[in-house]
Design a protein around this motif. Structure first.
Motif, PDB file in Angstrom:
ATOM      1  N   VAL A  95      -6.119   5.326  -5.660  1.00 50.85           N
ATOM      2  CA  VAL A  95      -7.163   4.675  -4.883  1.00 50.85           C
ATOM      3  C   VAL A  95      -8.480   5.417  -5.047  1.00 50.85           C
ATOM      4  CG1 VAL A  95      -7.978   4.232  -2.526  1.00 50.85           C
ATOM      5  CG2 VAL A  95      -5.655   3.592  -3.181  1.00 50.85           C
ATOM      6  N   ASN A  96      -8.408   6.742  -5.012  1.00 49.37           N
ATOM      7  CA  ASN A  96      -9.617   7.550  -5.183  1.00 49.37           C
ATOM      8  C   ASN A  96     -10.242   7.324  -6.554  1.00 49.37           C
ATOM      9  OD1 ASN A  96      -9.327   8.643  -2.646  1.00 49.37           O
ATOM     10  ND2 ASN A  96      -8.288  10.486  -3.354  1.00 49.37           N
ATOM     11  N   ARG A  97      -9.400   7.264  -7.584  1.00 48.96           N
ATOM     12  CA  ARG A  97      -9.911   7.077  -8.941  1.00 48.96           C
ATOM     13  C   ARG A  97     -10.555   5.697  -9.099  1.00 48.96           C
ATOM     14  NH1 ARG A  97      -8.012  10.945 -12.431  1.00 48.96           N
ATOM     15  NH2 ARG A  97      -6.278  12.208 -11.672  1.00 48.96           N
ATOM     16  N   LEU A  98      -9.907   4.670  -8.556  1.00 47.98           N
ATOM     17  CA  LEU A  98     -10.444   3.318  -8.682  1.00 47.98           C
ATOM     18  C   LEU A  98     -11.713   3.144  -7.862  1.00 47.98           C
ATOM     19  CD1 LEU A  98      -7.177   1.181  -8.597  1.00 47.98           C
ATOM     20  CD2 LEU A  98      -8.688   1.558 -10.546  1.00 47.98           C
ATOM     21  N   SER A  99     -11.772   3.779  -6.696  1.00 47.14           N
ATOM     22  CA  SER A  99     -12.970   3.651  -5.873  1.00 47.14           C
ATOM     23  C   SER A  99     -14.169   4.273  -6.572  1.00 47.14           C
ATOM     24  CB  SER A  99     -12.765   4.312  -4.512  1.00 47.14           C
ATOM     25  OG  SER A  99     -12.566   5.706  -4.638  1.00 47.14           O
ATOM     26  N   MET A 100     -13.926   5.322  -7.374  1.00 44.77           N
ATOM     27  CA  MET A 100     -15.013   5.928  -8.133  1.00 44.77           C
ATOM     28  C   MET A 100     -15.573   4.941  -9.148  1.00 44.77           C
ATOM     29  SD  MET A 100     -13.485   9.744  -8.840  1.00 44.77           S
ATOM     30  CE  MET A 100     -14.783  10.115 -10.030  1.00 44.77           C
ATOM     31  N   ARG A 101     -14.695   4.082  -9.695  1.00 42.68           N
ATOM     32  CA  ARG A 101     -15.145   3.119 -10.703  1.00 42.68           C
ATOM     33  C   ARG A 101     -16.038   2.046 -10.083  1.00 42.68           C
ATOM     34  NH1 ARG A 101     -14.136   6.894 -14.130  1.00 42.68           N
ATOM     35  NH2 ARG A 101     -11.936   7.332 -14.429  1.00 42.68           N
ATOM     36  N   GLU A 102     -15.951   1.862  -8.759  1.00 43.17           N
ATOM     37  CA  GLU A 102     -16.758   0.849  -8.114  1.00 43.17           C
ATOM     38  C   GLU A 102     -18.037   1.432  -7.502  1.00 43.17           C
ATOM     39  OE1 GLU A 102     -13.222  -2.307  -6.940  1.00 43.17           O
ATOM     40  OE2 GLU A 102     -14.186  -1.174  -5.357  1.00 43.17           O
ATOM     41  N   GLU A 103     -18.273   2.712  -7.749  1.00 39.40           N
ATOM     42  CA  GLU A 103     -19.428   3.368  -7.166  1.00 39.40           C
ATOM     43  C   GLU A 103     -20.731   2.717  -7.609  1.00 39.40           C
ATOM     44  OE1 GLU A 103     -21.858   5.820  -5.009  1.00 39.40           O
ATOM     45  OE2 GLU A 103     -19.714   5.432  -4.836  1.00 39.40           O
ATOM     46  N   GLY A 104     -20.773   2.187  -8.823  1.00 38.89           N
ATOM     47  CA  GLY A 104     -21.977   1.542  -9.315  1.00 38.89           C
ATOM     48  C   GLY A 104     -22.412   0.401  -8.412  1.00 38.89           C
ATOM     49  N   PHE A 105     -21.465  -0.355  -7.881  1.00 35.24           N
ATOM     50  CA  PHE A 105     -21.772  -1.461  -6.978  1.00 35.24           C
ATOM     51  C   PHE A 105     -22.375  -0.920  -5.690  1.00 35.24           C
ATOM     52  CE2 PHE A 105     -21.767  -5.397  -4.979  1.00 35.24           C
ATOM     53  CZ  PHE A 105     -21.207  -6.388  -5.761  1.00 35.24           C
ATOM     54  N   THR A 106     -21.800   0.169  -5.187  1.00 35.17           N
ATOM     55  CA  THR A 106     -22.316   0.791  -3.969  1.00 35.17           C
ATOM     56  C   THR A 106     -23.738   1.288  -4.177  1.00 35.17           C
ATOM     57  OG1 THR A 106     -20.084   1.489  -3.324  1.00 35.17           O
ATOM     58  CG2 THR A 106     -21.926   2.623  -2.269  1.00 35.17           C
ATOM     59  N   GLN A 107     -23.995   1.862  -5.335  1.00 41.29           N
ATOM     60  CA  GLN A 107     -25.340   2.344  -5.641  1.00 41.29           C
ATOM     61  C   GLN A 107     -26.336   1.194  -5.655  1.00 41.29           C
ATOM     62  OE1 GLN A 107     -24.909   4.462  -9.337  1.00 41.29           O
ATOM     63  NE2 GLN A 107     -24.008   6.268  -8.373  1.00 41.29           N
ATOM     64  N   TRP A 108     -25.907   0.044  -6.163  1.00 45.17           N
ATOM     65  CA  TRP A 108     -26.787  -1.126  -6.184  1.00 45.17           C
ATOM     66  C   TRP A 108     -27.136  -1.547  -4.757  1.00 45.17           C
ATOM     67  CZ3 TRP A 108     -26.954  -5.955  -4.162  1.00 45.17           C
ATOM     68  CH2 TRP A 108     -27.906  -6.839  -4.704  1.00 45.17           C
ATOM     69  N   VAL A 109     -26.135  -1.609  -3.895  1.00 43.74           N
ATOM     70  CA  VAL A 109     -26.368  -1.997  -2.504  1.00 43.74           C
ATOM     71  C   VAL A 109     -27.305  -0.994  -1.825  1.00 43.74           C
ATOM     72  CG1 VAL A 109     -25.304  -2.336  -0.237  1.00 43.74           C
ATOM     73  CG2 VAL A 109     -24.158  -3.199  -2.296  1.00 43.74           C
ATOM     74  N   ARG A 110     -27.067   0.277  -2.063  1.00 39.96           N
ATOM     75  CA  ARG A 110     -27.909   1.314  -1.447  1.00 39.96           C
ATOM     76  C   ARG A 110     -29.367   1.200  -1.922  1.00 39.96           C
ATOM     77  NH1 ARG A 110     -24.988   5.232  -2.708  1.00 39.96           N
ATOM     78  NH2 ARG A 110     -23.886   5.481  -0.720  1.00 39.96           N
ATOM     79  N   ALA A 111     -29.534   0.934  -3.221  1.00 37.95           N
ATOM     80  CA  ALA A 111     -30.884   0.812  -3.775  1.00 37.95           C
ATOM     81  C   ALA A 111     -31.607  -0.406  -3.186  1.00 37.95           C
ATOM     82  CB  ALA A 111     -30.828   0.708  -5.298  1.00 37.95           C
ATOM     83  N   ALA A 112     -30.888  -1.518  -3.041  1.00 38.38           N
ATOM     84  CA  ALA A 112     -31.487  -2.720  -2.460  1.00 38.38           C
ATOM     85  C   ALA A 112     -31.847  -2.494  -0.995  1.00 38.38           C
ATOM     86  CB  ALA A 112     -30.534  -3.902  -2.597  1.00 38.38           C
ATOM     87  N   ARG A 113     -31.011  -1.732  -0.305  1.00 35.89           N
ATOM     88  CA  ARG A 113     -31.327  -1.400   1.090  1.00 35.89           C
ATOM     89  C   ARG A 113     -32.560  -0.506   1.174  1.00 35.89           C
ATOM     90  NH1 ARG A 113     -28.043   3.176   4.052  1.00 35.89           N
ATOM     91  NH2 ARG A 113     -29.310   4.251   2.478  1.00 35.89           N
ATOM     92  N   ASP A 114     -32.614   0.509   0.336  1.00 32.96           N
ATOM     93  CA  ASP A 114     -33.745   1.432   0.354  1.00 32.96           C
ATOM     94  C   ASP A 114     -35.051   0.733  -0.016  1.00 32.96           C
ATOM     95  OD1 ASP A 114     -31.941   3.367   1.056  1.00 32.96           O
ATOM     96  OD2 ASP A 114     -31.847   4.311  -0.939  1.00 32.96           O
ATOM     97  N   ASP A 115     -34.934  -0.373  -0.758  1.00 33.13           N
ATOM     98  CA  ASP A 115     -36.108  -1.147  -1.147  1.00 33.13           C
ATOM     99  C   ASP A 115     -36.516  -2.135  -0.054  1.00 33.13           C
ATOM    100  OD1 ASP A 115     -38.155  -1.851  -2.923  1.00 33.13           O
ATOM    101  OD2 ASP A 115     -36.968  -3.476  -3.810  1.00 33.13           O
ATOM    102  N   GLY A 116     -35.768  -2.135   1.047  1.00 35.03           N
ATOM    103  CA  GLY A 116     -36.100  -2.998   2.167  1.00 35.03           C
ATOM    104  C   GLY A 116     -35.638  -4.431   2.039  1.00 35.03           C
ATOM    105  N   ARG A 117     -34.745  -4.707   1.067  1.00 34.74           N
ATOM    106  CA  ARG A 117     -34.314  -6.090   0.849  1.00 34.74           C
ATOM    107  C   ARG A 117     -32.946  -6.385   1.453  1.00 34.74           C
ATOM    108  NH1 ARG A 117     -35.232  -7.390  -5.367  1.00 34.74           N
ATOM    109  NH2 ARG A 117     -35.024  -9.542  -4.648  1.00 34.74           N
ATOM    110  N   LEU A 118     -32.206  -5.327   1.781  1.00 38.80           N
ATOM    111  CA  LEU A 118     -30.937  -5.482   2.487  1.00 38.80           C
ATOM    112  C   LEU A 118     -30.974  -4.620   3.745  1.00 38.80           C
ATOM    113  CD1 LEU A 118     -28.230  -5.268  -0.359  1.00 38.80           C
ATOM    114  CD2 LEU A 118     -29.076  -7.329   0.779  1.00 38.80           C
TER     115      LEU A 118
END
Length: 212
Positions: free
Chosen positions: A125-148
């Protein structure tokens, strides 16, 4: 000096291909590094030189399947692109992976292998969750940009991906249902985006009826 490197790469690829075949045919528990080495036509020592353990090898296979589905996709957040377009690209790549027969077979192997081993389950689970980190980074970036608007990007990213898995992964894994067709995939993706944006997208005041 480059020739030995190419040979090493070929051996590594042969090991991965052999491991996929063995895991799919025999499951995680029965498959041994000896068996993988024999199928790949390399020594057991060579297998261990590339992969310290069977768990490491299995994780690499899952990673390659994910990487192949997003190899041509730029998953970085783009402030000048509509959120829906970006989400559609991200979810289409995820859907492509979940429709891959190799991935589904290996996911079944992984689930069977972890049922009786909580430690192994947590590791995978830990290994697979690391593979999805890119999606989390996208969400975080959109939030920091004030769009989410979301206090927990990890939760939000997991939430939208779970919407896909409930239609395009778990029914196929647990009930043997066929993979979704193109039209149904698009329907699931658009519905997931609708729900996600309805909950998290920051809309201009003139669209929400809010008086400044």
């Amino acid at each position: 000096m480059t020739a030995p490197q190419r040979l090493t790469d070929r051996k590594r690829e042969a090991i991965v291909v052999a491991a996929i075949a063995e895991f799919r045919a025999n499951g995680f528990e029965v498959t041994s590094m000896d068996r993988i080495a024999a199928t790949a036509g390399v020594s057991k020592r060579t297998v261990y030189n590339h992969f310290p353990s069977k768990e490491e090898l299995f994780a690499e296979i899952l990673h390659q399947l994910w990487a192949s589905s997003v190899a041509q996709l730029d998953v970085s957040y783009a402030g000048d692109r509509p959120l829906r377009e970006q989400l559609r690209d991200l979810l289409a790549a995820k859907m492509q992976m979940m429709a891959d027969a190799n991935f589904l077979d290996l996911a079944r192997v992984a689930i069977a292998a972890t049922i009786h081993s909580p430690e192994r389950a947590q590791d995978m689970v830990n290994r697979l969750s690391m593979r999805e980190e890119g999606f989390t980074q996208w969400v975080r970036a959109a939030r920091d940009d004030g769009r989410l608007s979301c206090s927990d990007p990890v939760f939000a990213a997991h939430q939208i991906q779970s919407l896909l898995k409930s239609f395009a992964f778990w029914p196929q894994i647990t009930l043997g249902q066929p993979t979704l067709g193109a039209a149904e995939q698009a329907r699931v993706i658009e519905s997931a985006i609708d729900l996600f944006l309805a909950g998290y997208e920051v809309r201009p005041a003139h669209l929400t009826g809010t008086v400044p």
